[in-house]
Scaffold this motif. Structure first.
Motif, PDB file in Angstrom:
ATOM      1  N   SER A   1       0.848  -1.196   0.000  1.00 15.84           N
ATOM      2  CA  SER A   1       0.000   0.000   0.000  1.00 15.84           C
ATOM      3  C   SER A   1       0.876   1.235   0.000  1.00 15.84           C
ATOM      4  N   LEU A   2       0.253   2.378  -0.272  1.00 16.93           N
ATOM      5  CA  LEU A   2       0.934   3.665  -0.263  1.00 16.93           C
ATOM      6  C   LEU A   2       0.244   4.594   0.723  1.00 16.93           C
ATOM      7  N   PRO A   3       0.976   5.513   1.346  1.00 17.19           N
ATOM      8  CA  PRO A   3       0.310   6.521   2.174  1.00 17.19           C
ATOM      9  C   PRO A   3      -0.551   7.424   1.309  1.00 17.19           C
ATOM     10  N   ASP A   4      -1.722   7.757   1.805  1.00 18.11           N
ATOM     11  CA  ASP A   4      -2.674   8.600   1.075  1.00 18.11           C
ATOM     12  C   ASP A   4      -2.853   9.896   1.860  1.00 18.11           C
ATOM     13  N   GLU A   5      -2.414  10.996   1.292  1.00 10.59           N
ATOM     14  CA  GLU A   5      -2.476  12.288   1.979  1.00 10.59           C
ATOM     15  C   GLU A   5      -3.615  13.178   1.476  1.00 10.59           C
ATOM     16  N   ARG A   6      -4.483  12.646   0.633  1.00  8.80           N
ATOM     17  CA  ARG A   6      -5.564  13.472   0.097  1.00  8.80           C
ATOM     18  C   ARG A   6      -6.482  13.966   1.224  1.00  8.80           C
ATOM     19  N   PRO A   7      -6.894  15.239   1.177  1.00  6.91           N
ATOM     20  CA  PRO A   7      -7.838  15.729   2.184  1.00  6.91           C
ATOM     21  C   PRO A   7      -9.230  15.171   1.942  1.00  6.91           C
ATOM     22  N   LEU A   8     -10.035  15.135   2.989  1.00  6.96           N
ATOM     23  CA  LEU A   8     -11.426  14.731   2.834  1.00  6.96           C
ATOM     24  C   LEU A   8     -12.235  15.897   2.286  1.00  6.96           C
ATOM     25  N   PRO A   9     -13.298  15.617   1.521  1.00  7.92           N
ATOM     26  CA  PRO A   9     -14.135  16.694   0.990  1.00  7.92           C
ATOM     27  C   PRO A   9     -14.719  17.568   2.101  1.00  7.92           C
ATOM     28  N   ALA A  10     -14.936  18.826   1.793  1.00  5.18           N
ATOM     29  CA  ALA A  10     -15.403  19.773   2.804  1.00  5.18           C
ATOM     30  C   ALA A  10     -16.767  19.381   3.367  1.00  5.18           C
ATOM     31  N   ASP A  11     -17.683  18.904   2.507  1.00 10.16           N
ATOM     32  CA  ASP A  11     -19.006  18.554   3.008  1.00 10.16           C
ATOM     33  C   ASP A  11     -18.960  17.334   3.919  1.00 10.16           C
ATOM     34  N   LEU A  12     -18.046  16.424   3.636  1.00 11.34           N
ATOM     35  CA  LEU A  12     -17.872  15.278   4.522  1.00 11.34           C
ATOM     36  C   LEU A  12     -17.288  15.720   5.862  1.00 11.34           C
ATOM     37  N   MET A  13     -16.323  16.624   5.841  1.00 10.66           N
ATOM     38  CA  MET A  13     -15.757  17.136   7.082  1.00 10.66           C
ATOM     39  C   MET A  13     -16.818  17.822   7.932  1.00 10.66           C
ATOM     40  N   THR A  14     -17.716  18.551   7.277  1.00  8.69           N
ATOM     41  CA  THR A  14     -18.805  19.215   8.004  1.00  8.69           C
ATOM     42  C   THR A  14     -19.700  18.184   8.678  1.00  8.69           C
ATOM     43  N   PHE A  15     -20.014  17.103   7.965  1.00  9.91           N
ATOM     44  CA  PHE A  15     -20.851  16.049   8.547  1.00  9.91           C
ATOM     45  C   PHE A  15     -20.147  15.397   9.728  1.00  9.91           C
ATOM     46  N   LEU A  16     -18.875  15.096   9.578  1.00  9.01           N
ATOM     47  CA  LEU A  16     -18.129  14.459  10.663  1.00  9.01           C
ATOM     48  C   LEU A  16     -18.113  15.333  11.915  1.00  9.01           C
ATOM     49  N   ALA A  17     -18.000  16.645  11.718  1.00 12.42           N
ATOM     50  CA  ALA A  17     -17.897  17.564  12.854  1.00 12.42           C
ATOM     51  C   ALA A  17     -19.240  17.833  13.526  1.00 12.42           C
ATOM     52  N   ALA A  18     -20.328  17.399  12.885  1.00 17.13           N
ATOM     53  CA  ALA A  18     -21.660  17.752  13.375  1.00 17.13           C
ATOM     54  C   ALA A  18     -22.175  16.821  14.464  1.00 17.13           C
ATOM     55  N   GLY A  19     -21.424  15.804  14.809  1.00 10.50           N
ATOM     56  CA  GLY A  19     -21.901  14.872  15.823  1.00 10.50           C
ATOM     57  C   GLY A  19     -20.843  13.851  16.184  1.00 10.50           C
ATOM     58  N   ALA A  20     -21.281  12.798  16.860  1.00 15.68           N
ATOM     59  CA  ALA A  20     -20.369  11.730  17.262  1.00 15.68           C
ATOM     60  C   ALA A  20     -19.850  10.990  16.028  1.00 15.68           C
ATOM     61  N   PRO A  21     -18.725  10.317  16.144  1.00 23.92           N
ATOM     62  CA  PRO A  21     -18.191   9.580  14.992  1.00 23.92           C
ATOM     63  C   PRO A  21     -19.219   8.614  14.413  1.00 23.92           C
ATOM     64  N   PRO A  22     -19.440   8.669  13.108  1.00 23.02           N
ATOM     65  CA  PRO A  22     -20.416   7.773  12.477  1.00 23.02           C
ATOM     66  C   PRO A  22     -19.806   6.405  12.183  1.00 23.02           C
ATOM     67  N   VAL A  23     -20.626   5.502  11.691  1.00 21.66           N
ATOM     68  CA  VAL A  23     -20.173   4.191  11.235  1.00 21.66           C
ATOM     69  C   VAL A  23     -20.141   4.193   9.719  1.00 21.66           C
ATOM     70  N   TYR A  24     -19.018   3.776   9.166  1.00 21.86           N
ATOM     71  CA  TYR A  24     -18.870   3.681   7.712  1.00 21.86           C
ATOM     72  C   TYR A  24     -19.507   2.383   7.234  1.00 21.86           C
ATOM     73  N   VAL A  25     -20.289   2.471   6.148  1.00 16.27           N
ATOM     74  CA  VAL A  25     -20.932   1.306   5.549  1.00 16.27           C
ATOM     75  C   VAL A  25     -20.609   1.316   4.061  1.00 16.27           C
ATOM     76  N   GLY A  26     -19.825   0.346   3.614  1.00 15.62           N
ATOM     77  CA  GLY A  26     -19.454   0.320   2.200  1.00 15.62           C
ATOM     78  C   GLY A  26     -19.012  -1.071   1.781  1.00 15.62           C
ATOM     79  N   PHE A  27     -19.319  -1.435   0.535  1.00 16.75           N
ATOM     80  CA  PHE A  27     -19.042  -2.788   0.062  1.00 16.75           C
ATOM     81  C   PHE A  27     -18.216  -2.795  -1.221  1.00 16.75           C
ATOM     82  N   GLY A  28     -17.506  -1.694  -1.484  1.00  8.99           N
ATOM     83  CA  GLY A  28     -16.536  -1.645  -2.557  1.00  8.99           C
ATOM     84  C   GLY A  28     -17.093  -2.040  -3.910  1.00  8.99           C
TER      85      GLY A  28
END
Length: 401
Positions: free
Chosen positions: A220-247
């Motif tokens: 693997s490689l280190p990934d330094e990309r920032p998270l999108p601004a709207d996602l950062m806003t959602f993360l900051a709006a409450g407790a840590p969420p649970v990620y749900v994804g199936f690739g």
């Protein structure tokens, strides 16, 4: 030094070779790659300056269908892929010194390397893909289940299936190259000294007579990309969420709905990754957020848990982040293996199949979200290595391994 890398599969199959390509180039090697012709893979390789030789059909055609391919369709795809490999590999390998092939689908690679006088290295991303009395073969879509008891007998049965599927086509092409026939396609492809690109703490290899596995760590490689601004806003709006994804798995929308509803019942917010299945939100409530391609290395450090299908890359990324996991495995390849490893290590929970009952899903979430599981996940994260691709690149360029 010139190295040809080759794989056929989804992003989880391609991305480790991208990491190896970057580390090889840092050591002065020239790199080419054979991979599916999907646009996202072409763009990814162009971004790191690696020449792509497209081979086979786009994988997205197979994975994004409304129904899984039939056994007859899969047999036809496999036959076409062998022909495509023998058609493309010789030109791609021209001028190369080494051919690194990832995954059992690389039926032609060793024969082309043998014909051209190249060093051949076979790599697997999970121990379960390599024969051992310590585990059974992984499920292979479109093939009959095991007809034998005991792991050794099951591997022998699996080898017979592989040879029945590919032996005639492979030996026909080998004859055209002036090479002798092989009587065991599986053993021919993986060799008696395969490499294992998986983390020793997460997916260790248990020594097995007759096969000398070189475990390098995950690529693997280190990934330094920032998270999108709207996602950062959602993360900051409450407790840590649970990620749900199936690739890349074509997960049923009902699974995402059931998971979101179970999380809501526990008071948790959710992040829903669209993935190749095109999953989305189930309503317009503000406790859920749908996202596309993002930096999982950065995101997973900010969530309460990761619910996923059991891909090697997602499992390793979550483990490095020290976040608990709930694996709802697709019943193919290494997904059930990684589900088992997550549960065995105590860093999460696993369900038996891709369509869990509400009771089973709720119980598994309870395990994954417990303080004890988080503590174990955080402890294991300190043991996960990040130098696997660099180790492998050194072995390739130094002629070792």
């Amino acid at each position: 030094m010139r190295v040809l890398l080759s794989t056929y599969g989804t992003r989880g199959d391609v991305e480790p070779l991208v990491a190896l390509a970057v580390r090889l180039r840092e050591r002065g090697a020239q790199v080419r790659m054979c991979a599916p012709p999907d646009e996202e893979f072409a763009a990814r390789l162009a971004g790191i300056g690696v020449e792509l030789t497209p081979v086979g059909r786009p994988v997205g055609e197979l994975m994004r269908g409304t129904a899984p391919p039939s056994a007859a369709d899969l047999a036809r795809y496999r036959s076409e892929l062998v022909d495509a490999q023998f058609g493309a590999f010789p030109a791609a390998a021209d001028g190369c010194d080494t051919l690194v092939a990832a995954g059992l689908a690389q039926i032609a690679a060793r024969s082309v390397a043998e014909s051209a006088g190249l060093r051949y290295i076979y790599v697997s991303y999970a121990a379960v893909q390599l024969p051992s009395p310590h585990h059974a073969p992984p499920p292979r879509p479109g093939w009959p289940g095991p007809e034998a008891d005991g792991n050794r007998a099951r591997w022998e049965h699996d080898a017979r299936l592989v040879h029945a599927e590919f032996g005639e086509a492979l030996n026909g092409h080998r004859a055209a190259l002036g090479l002798p026939p092989v009587d065991d396609v599986h053993a021919h492809v993986i060799t008696d000294r395969p490499w294992l690109a998986a983390d020793p703490a997460l997916g260790p290899w248990r020594k097995t007579p007759g096969i000398d596995v070189v475990q390098t760590g995950a690529w693997s490689l280190p990934d330094e990309r920032p998270l999108p601004a709207d996602l950062m806003t959602f993360l900051a709006a409450g407790a840590p969420p649970v990620y749900v994804g199936f690739g890349s798995i074509n997960a049923a929308p009902e699974l995402a709905r059931a998971t979101i509803e179970a999380l809501r019942a526990r008071g948790h917010r959710a992040l829903v990754s669209r993935g190749w299945a095109g999953l989305g939100l189930i309503d317009d409530r503000d406790d859920c957020f749908a996202l596309g391609e993002v930096n999982h290395q950065r995101l997973f450090r900010q969530v309460a848990a990761v619910v996923h299908h059991g891909g090697a890359g997602t499992t390793a990324t979550a483990a490095r982040a020290g976040v608990p996991q709930l694996v709802v495995p697709a019943q193919l390849s290494d997904n059930p293996y990684w589900a088992h490893r997550v549960a065995t290590l105590g860093i999460g929970a696993a369900l038996d199949g891709p369509v869990p009952t509400a009771a089973a899903l709720n119980a598994a979430l309870g395990t994954a979200l417990s303080p004890r599981t988080r503590a174990r996940a955080e402890a294991l994260s300190a043991e996960i290595r990040t130098d696997g691709a660099a180790v492998a690149a050194g072995l390739v360029t130094d002629g070792l391994g």
